[in-house]
Scaffold this active site. Sequence first.
Site, mmCIF file in Angstrom:
data_model
loop_
_atom_site.group_PDB
_atom_site.id
_atom_site.type_symbol
_atom_site.label_atom_id
_atom_site.label_comp_id
_atom_site.label_asym_id
_atom_site.label_seq_id
_atom_site.Cartn_x
_atom_site.Cartn_y
_atom_site.Cartn_z
ATOM 1 C CB CYS A 2 -0.928 0.047 1.191
ATOM 2 S SG CYS A 2 -2.144 -1.249 1.201
ATOM 3 N NE ARG A 28 4.808 1.642 -0.044
ATOM 4 C CZ ARG A 28 5.521 1.864 1.049
ATOM 5 N NH1 ARG A 28 6.671 2.474 0.944
ATOM 6 N NH2 ARG A 28 5.104 1.488 2.224
ATOM 7 C CD1 TRP A 74 0.656 -6.134 -2.614
ATOM 8 C CD2 TRP A 74 0.122 -6.743 -0.533
ATOM 9 N NE1 TRP A 74 1.139 -7.400 -2.397
ATOM 10 C CE2 TRP A 74 0.829 -7.805 -1.136
ATOM 11 C CE3 TRP A 74 -0.322 -6.910 0.778
ATOM 12 C CZ2 TRP A 74 1.110 -8.986 -0.477
ATOM 13 C CZ3 TRP A 74 -0.050 -8.101 1.439
ATOM 14 C CH2 TRP A 74 0.670 -9.127 0.807
ATOM 15 C CG ASN A 98 0.555 0.951 4.432
ATOM 16 O OD1 ASN A 98 0.314 -0.250 4.541
ATOM 17 N ND2 ASN A 98 1.776 1.429 4.295
ATOM 18 N N GLY A 99 -1.988 -0.644 6.285
ATOM 19 C CA GLY A 99 -1.865 -1.368 7.549
ATOM 20 C C GLY A 99 -3.061 -2.283 7.740
ATOM 21 C CD GLU A 476 18.107 -14.090 -1.844
ATOM 22 O OE1 GLU A 476 17.325 -14.469 -0.951
ATOM 23 O OE2 GLU A 476 17.907 -13.058 -2.513
ATOM 24 C CE LYS A 480 15.592 -12.287 -5.245
ATOM 25 N NZ LYS A 480 15.990 -11.987 -3.905
ATOM 26 C CD GLU A 483 11.762 -12.434 -4.825
ATOM 27 O OE1 GLU A 483 12.970 -12.373 -4.580
ATOM 28 O OE2 GLU A 483 10.918 -11.752 -4.222
ATOM 29 C CG HIS A 499 17.178 -37.751 6.014
ATOM 30 N ND1 HIS A 499 17.358 -38.892 6.755
ATOM 31 C CD2 HIS A 499 18.394 -37.167 5.902
ATOM 32 C CE1 HIS A 499 18.636 -38.987 7.108
ATOM 33 N NE2 HIS A 499 19.283 -37.952 6.595
ATOM 34 C CE LYS A 598 12.974 -3.174 -2.895
ATOM 35 N NZ LYS A 598 13.755 -4.396 -3.186
HETATM 36 C C1 F6R Z 1 12.907 -10.925 -1.796
HETATM 37 C C2 F6R Z 1 12.678 -9.754 -0.962
HETATM 38 C C3 F6R Z 1 12.028 -9.958 0.350
HETATM 39 C C4 F6R Z 1 12.662 -9.019 1.404
HETATM 40 C C5 F6R Z 1 11.875 -9.105 2.718
HETATM 41 C C6 F6R Z 1 12.486 -8.229 3.791
HETATM 42 O O1 F6R Z 1 13.538 -10.572 -2.979
HETATM 43 O O2 F6R Z 1 12.979 -8.658 -1.341
HETATM 44 O O3 F6R Z 1 12.078 -11.287 0.773
HETATM 45 O O4 F6R Z 1 13.987 -9.398 1.588
HETATM 46 O O5 F6R Z 1 10.554 -8.706 2.481
HETATM 47 O O6 F6R Z 1 12.485 -6.902 3.397
HETATM 48 P P1 F6R Z 1 13.400 -5.836 4.113
HETATM 49 O O7 F6R Z 1 14.822 -6.190 3.830
HETATM 50 O O8 F6R Z 1 13.004 -4.527 3.501
HETATM 51 O O9 F6R Z 1 13.093 -5.919 5.579
#
Ligand code: F6R
Length: 603
Positions: A2, A28, A74, A98-99, A476, A480, A483, A499, A598
Amino acid sequence: MCGIIGYVGKNNNCVRVLIDGLEKLEYRGYDSAGIAYFNDGKINIFKENGKLENLKNKIDLSSSSNIGIGHTRWATHGKPKKENSHPHQVGKFTIVHNGIIENYGEIKTDLEKKGYVFKSNTDTEVLCALFDYLYKSCKDVLKVIKKASEIIKGSYAVGILCDDKKDKIYVIKNKSPLIIGVGKDENFIASDVPAILDKTNYYISLEDNDYGVITKDEIKIYNNEKLKNYDVEKFEFDADLMDKKGYQHYMLKEIHEQPDVFKKTVNDYVNTSLDGLIKKMPDFTKYNKIRIVACGSATHAALVGKQMLEEYGNVKTDVETASEFRYSKPFLNKDELVIVISQSGETADTLEALKLAKDNGNDTLGIINSKGSSIARCADMVLYTKAGKEIAVATTKAYSAQVAMLSLIALNLSYKKDLISTHEIKEILNSIRTLPSQMQELLSNEGEYKTIAEKLASHNDIFFIGRKVDYALAQEGSLKLKEISYTHSDAYAAGELKHGTISLIDEKTPVIAIVTDESVAAKTISNMIEVKSRGADVLYITNRLDDVEDGLYDKKLVIPLTHKLFQPLLTIIPLQMIAYEVAKIKGCNIDKPKNLAKSVTVE
Ligand code: F6R
């Protein structure tokens, strides 16, 4: 997650300002958008599901107005659809939020008994109705907001218009970010500074439980009914921020910025010696244990850091997911340092985990990318990563800056505890010097990543395996891929496969085996051979040259060798690039993947 924007000023171009702001907040993540503005004393509301473009097509950007609010939603309560999008209007109030209002259900039932009828499934419409109801018996909007804040529970940043106050925007903030942009004869509200940077770079960060009123030439902020003094801060603007610099996507640009980010992050502490590291970094040797708490990729950075802190800093380190940690019995000893890691500095779960650690009396350190963010302001100590703002939703350069910072902390501990030889320090300094060019070398292999991606793109399930630091990197790499390319993948500690998971491996199942940690290389290689012998299509990513016979994998990707402390910064590049190329082949919206935001400011 949001985005909120608001404008009150001398100019009549409010609609344009709101849309510009919403475009800047697109990063975002959102699924619908809307605006509300006063025109000839009446509030006009426009909202549309889907992309901002849909909203833009419905409005006249040249409509005359000098006050209004806007929102990218969002979805949390209620599906993404027009009726659920903001602004919401009930009676004399129109709001963007937002929230999450956690107790909206009981408030709604109560308001329904009083005659309110709701058109949406949102908690926000309930909040709006609550304002309207309270206003009926008290015509002072600030008092209404304060009274509402005593009733509602949860997180909220709210922009409020009232029919009777045609020159004022009201705000309230708790646990969700909100700033006030300070201009000349005009003021703004926004979720984040970039939304208003082309108008002003002066802003006020609201604290939890702040509420206030903004006109074109006055800002009044209250906390607990007391008028507050506030600081106006200046945001140092990086003109390159929104420029893709010829790259097709922000994500690709940000992946390519990693050599520079590494230099910037490290240069503050290390040049030809470790002097800076000793002088500028706090002394962490007094802590007997470290607990790192974060979300998503930041947790994966923490898992890499755990390996470094334990091996080099000789300090027991545990990593916890913030959303779990904050609701568990924390078992924190007083001599434990709690590190929180966050790119945005606004992640709700990470912030709450930090508060929990502080309430427990522990020292806290934030590894944060966004100056002045809520987490940066709350932590006792802060080490800023120098990744610069990330626009792509999927993190790349901020993740590697977090990994670099954790390696520096491990190095600092190792040096201070006298655990490292002069010879090894020389080797490390040399690695730091050569790492950016090694990163460049890896970045130039685009063709190879494309070829690998072409093979992977048709598969629905992909496995990553590794041990220790390579397992952390596998996690990681897998995230990637999931997502941005919407391909299901899983990361496994290589030794765990037999296992259970190995039953999923059959002819042509893609398995990406990461082998860079020499201490466990032979073990992972034997796990790799196990999956190969069950028909898997194995991509072997390693820094080792002549080790495994050709027939025991399908493709080998060799990455340059560096000191173990910094090796992850090289290993991650092919993983990011492969995910990027798969997403590109599949035609995904790489910079703004579906359903993702984001900045995750709700829990
Ligand atoms: C994945 C990604 C998220 C953030 C997570 C934490 O690519 O960007 O998994 O790493 O939402 O976000 P921050 O670092 O802003 O606390």
